[in-house]
Structure formats: structure tokens, C-alpha cells
Design a protein around this motif. Structure first.
Motif, PDB file in Angstrom:
ATOM      1  N   THR A  69      35.071 -12.558   6.657  1.00 12.33           N
ATOM      2  CA  THR A  69      35.029 -12.680   8.110  1.00 12.33           C
ATOM      3  C   THR A  69      34.177 -13.904   8.459  1.00 12.33           C
ATOM      4  O   THR A  69      33.415 -14.399   7.612  1.00 12.33           O
ATOM      5  N   PRO A  70      34.255 -14.374   9.705  1.00 15.00           N
ATOM      6  CA  PRO A  70      33.399 -15.500  10.108  1.00 15.00           C
ATOM      7  C   PRO A  70      31.908 -15.190   9.945  1.00 15.00           C
ATOM      8  O   PRO A  70      31.124 -16.066   9.594  1.00 15.00           O
ATOM      9  N   TYR A  71      31.513 -13.943  10.169  1.00 12.63           N
ATOM     10  CA  TYR A  71      30.106 -13.571  10.001  1.00 12.63           C
ATOM     11  C   TYR A  71      29.672 -13.716   8.542  1.00 12.63           C
ATOM     12  O   TYR A  71      28.573 -14.196   8.249  1.00 12.63           O
ATOM     13  N   GLN A  72      30.539 -13.302   7.607  1.00 12.53           N
ATOM     14  CA  GLN A  72      30.218 -13.432   6.191  1.00 12.53           C
ATOM     15  C   GLN A  72      30.157 -14.902   5.771  1.00 12.53           C
ATOM     16  O   GLN A  72      29.277 -15.296   5.011  1.00 12.53           O
ATOM     17  N   VAL A  73      31.085 -15.702   6.285  1.00 14.58           N
ATOM     18  CA  VAL A  73      31.074 -17.139   5.982  1.00 14.58           C
ATOM     19  C   VAL A  73      29.801 -17.772   6.537  1.00 14.58           C
ATOM     20  O   VAL A  73      29.148 -18.568   5.858  1.00 14.58           O
ATOM     21  N   ALA A  74      29.422 -17.384   7.745  1.00 13.00           N
ATOM     22  CA  ALA A  74      28.191 -17.907   8.352  1.00 13.00           C
ATOM     23  C   ALA A  74      26.971 -17.545   7.507  1.00 13.00           C
ATOM     24  O   ALA A  74      26.077 -18.370   7.306  1.00 13.00           O
ATOM     25  N   GLU A  75      26.960 -16.345   6.986  1.00 12.77           N
ATOM     26  CA  GLU A  75      25.842 -15.918   6.145  1.00 12.77           C
ATOM     27  C   GLU A  75      25.812 -16.698   4.836  1.00 12.77           C
ATOM     28  O   GLU A  75      24.750 -17.148   4.398  1.00 12.77           O
ATOM     29  N   ILE A  76      26.967 -16.892   4.227  1.00  6.87           N
ATOM     30  CA  ILE A  76      27.038 -17.625   2.958  1.00  6.87           C
ATOM     31  C   ILE A  76      26.601 -19.072   3.153  1.00  6.87           C
ATOM     32  O   ILE A  76      25.830 -19.612   2.354  1.00  6.87           O
ATOM     33  N   LEU A  77      27.101 -19.708   4.221  1.00  6.47           N
ATOM     34  CA  LEU A  77      26.792 -21.120   4.469  1.00  6.47           C
ATOM     35  C   LEU A  77      25.477 -21.328   5.208  1.00  6.47           C
ATOM     36  O   LEU A  77      25.061 -22.467   5.401  1.00  6.47           O
ATOM     37  N   GLN A  78      24.880 -20.248   5.651  1.00  2.60           N
ATOM     38  CA  GLN A  78      23.645 -20.287   6.444  1.00  2.60           C
ATOM     39  C   GLN A  78      23.831 -21.155   7.685  1.00  2.60           C
ATOM     40  O   GLN A  78      23.056 -22.051   7.973  1.00  2.60           O
ATOM     41  N   LEU A  79      24.928 -20.861   8.382  1.00  2.86           N
ATOM     42  CA  LEU A  79      25.254 -21.540   9.629  1.00  2.86           C
ATOM     43  C   LEU A  79      25.338 -20.519  10.756  1.00  2.86           C
ATOM     44  O   LEU A  79      25.467 -19.321  10.505  1.00  2.86           O
ATOM     45  N   ASN A  80      25.333 -21.010  11.972  1.00  2.00           N
ATOM     46  CA  ASN A  80      25.532 -20.157  13.129  1.00  2.00           C
ATOM     47  C   ASN A  80      26.990 -19.704  13.174  1.00  2.00           C
ATOM     48  O   ASN A  80      27.897 -20.455  12.799  1.00  2.00           O
ATOM     49  N   PHE A  81      27.199 -18.496  13.657  1.00  2.00           N
ATOM     50  CA  PHE A  81      28.549 -17.939  13.768  1.00  2.00           C
ATOM     51  C   PHE A  81      29.467 -18.861  14.570  1.00  2.00           C
ATOM     52  O   PHE A  81      30.602 -19.119  14.183  1.00  2.00           O
ATOM     53  N   ARG A  82      28.999 -19.373  15.705  1.00  2.00           N
ATOM     54  CA  ARG A  82      29.820 -20.254  16.550  1.00  2.00           C
ATOM     55  C   ARG A  82      30.186 -21.548  15.812  1.00  2.00           C
ATOM     56  O   ARG A  82      31.281 -22.076  15.982  1.00  2.00           O
ATOM     57  N   THR A  83      29.281 -22.064  15.005  1.00  2.00           N
ATOM     58  CA  THR A  83      29.571 -23.271  14.223  1.00  2.00           C
ATOM     59  C   THR A  83      30.708 -23.005  13.246  1.00  2.00           C
ATOM     60  O   THR A  83      31.615 -23.841  13.085  1.00  2.00           O
ATOM     61  N   VAL A  84      30.691 -21.851  12.610  1.00  2.00           N
ATOM     62  CA  VAL A  84      31.757 -21.484  11.674  1.00  2.00           C
ATOM     63  C   VAL A  84      33.091 -21.391  12.413  1.00  2.00           C
ATOM     64  O   VAL A  84      34.107 -21.917  11.948  1.00  2.00           O
ATOM     65  N   ILE A  85      33.098 -20.752  13.584  1.00  2.00           N
ATOM     66  CA  ILE A  85      34.335 -20.639  14.383  1.00  2.00           C
ATOM     67  C   ILE A  85      34.858 -22.026  14.750  1.00  2.00           C
ATOM     68  O   ILE A  85      36.062 -22.300  14.640  1.00  2.00           O
ATOM     69  N   ARG A  86      33.974 -22.917  15.179  1.00  2.00           N
ATOM     70  CA  ARG A  86      34.403 -24.282  15.531  1.00  2.00           C
ATOM     71  C   ARG A  86      35.008 -24.990  14.315  1.00  2.00           C
ATOM     72  O   ARG A  86      36.018 -25.682  14.426  1.00  2.00           O
ATOM     73  N   ARG A  87      34.394 -24.806  13.155  1.00  2.00           N
ATOM     74  CA  ARG A  87      34.921 -25.447  11.937  1.00  2.00           C
ATOM     75  C   ARG A  87      36.246 -24.830  11.509  1.00  2.00           C
ATOM     76  O   ARG A  87      37.099 -25.508  10.958  1.00  2.00           O
ATOM     77  N   ILE A 128      36.874 -26.065   7.800  1.00  2.00           N
ATOM     78  CA  ILE A 128      36.845 -24.987   6.809  1.00  2.00           C
ATOM     79  C   ILE A 128      38.220 -24.324   6.858  1.00  2.00           C
ATOM     80  O   ILE A 128      38.655 -23.870   7.919  1.00  2.00           O
ATOM     81  N   PRO A 129      38.931 -24.256   5.736  1.00  2.00           N
ATOM     82  CA  PRO A 129      40.268 -23.652   5.741  1.00  2.00           C
ATOM     83  C   PRO A 129      40.197 -22.151   6.024  1.00  2.00           C
ATOM     84  O   PRO A 129      39.510 -21.415   5.327  1.00  2.00           O
ATOM     85  N   ALA A 130      40.888 -21.746   7.084  1.00  2.00           N
ATOM     86  CA  ALA A 130      40.921 -20.330   7.467  1.00  2.00           C
ATOM     87  C   ALA A 130      42.213 -20.061   8.217  1.00  2.00           C
ATOM     88  O   ALA A 130      42.893 -20.987   8.672  1.00  2.00           O
ATOM     89  N   LYS A 131      42.549 -18.800   8.338  1.00  2.00           N
ATOM     90  CA  LYS A 131      43.749 -18.389   9.084  1.00  2.00           C
ATOM     91  C   LYS A 131      43.335 -17.439  10.189  1.00  2.00           C
ATOM     92  O   LYS A 131      42.411 -16.649  10.029  1.00  2.00           O
ATOM     93  N   LYS A 132      44.077 -17.510  11.274  1.00  2.00           N
ATOM     94  CA  LYS A 132      43.857 -16.576  12.370  1.00  2.00           C
ATOM     95  C   LYS A 132      44.918 -15.485  12.242  1.00  2.00           C
ATOM     96  O   LYS A 132      46.106 -15.750  12.279  1.00  2.00           O
TER      97      LYS A 132
END
Length: 103
Positions: free
Chosen positions: A52-70, A76-80
Motif C-alpha cells: 500500500t502507499p503507507y507501506q511504501v512511505a514507511e519503507i522509503l521514509q517519505l511522507n504518504f502524500r509524497t508517495v502518492i504524488r510519485r 515510482i511504478p504503481a497501479k491504481k
């Protein structure tokens, strides 16, 4: 591990000693070659994991919104899926290997 019954005389002690040596050899081999089949399966399961975006944010140590923007801009390759973003662990690892941000 089953223990052999002690047999009187030298052959009984020899049997116990041989089994002890086999046990020690297996322990030593497990330390030298830690990638057992079970470890490989676990590693494969982790590589195929969907994050999930929250897990990716935790792994990358980024803000959740930053992960969503990427995710949205394709950095960052992801699918909706429906209204939810998902990223495979394999794609995330590939992204981390290809990026120069951490170097």
C-alpha cells in the motif's frame, strides 16, 4: 532428532558419536549455506508482495502524500486498482536499484 540407544561396548558409543558428528555437520552447513528452500520461498513471497502507499512511505521514509504524488507522476511504478494505489515489492526494489537519489 532421535537418539540412538546406548549399546554396551565401543560400537554403541561409536554410533552415538557418529550421530553427534552428523548433527554438528548439519548445523555447520546451515550456517555456511543459509539459503535453504524455505528461506528462498520466503524471499520469493516477499518479492511478490503488494504494498500500500503507507507501506511504501514507511519503507522509503517519505511522507504518504509524497508517495502518492510519485505514483501519480510515474516516478515510482504503481497501479491504481479502483480508487486504491498498489505497488509491487519487486517494482519498488527495481525503482530503488535504478534511482540515484540514495547514492
Amino acid at each position: 532428532m532421535r537418539r540412538a540407544p546406548l549399546i554396551s561396548g565401543s560400537s554403541g558409543h561409536q554410533l552415538v558419536a557418529e550421530q553427534r558428528m552428523q548433527h554438528l555437520a548439519r548445523e555447520y552447513a546451515a550456517r555456511i549455506f543459509p539459503m535453504t528452500l524455505e528461506n528462498k520461498r520466503t524471499k520469493d513471497r516477499i518479492r511478490n508482495e503488494v504494498l500500500t502507499p503507507y507501506q511504501v512511505a514507511e519503507i522509503l521514509q517519505l511522507n504518504f502524500r509524497t508517495v502518492i504524488r510519485r505514483f501519480e507522476d510515474g516516478t515510482i511504478p504503481a497501479k491504481k486498482i479502483g480508487s486504491k494505489w498498489r505497488c509491487s515489492r519487486k517494482n519498488l526494489d527495481t525503482y530503488l536499484d535504478s534511482t540515484n537519489e540514495l547514492s
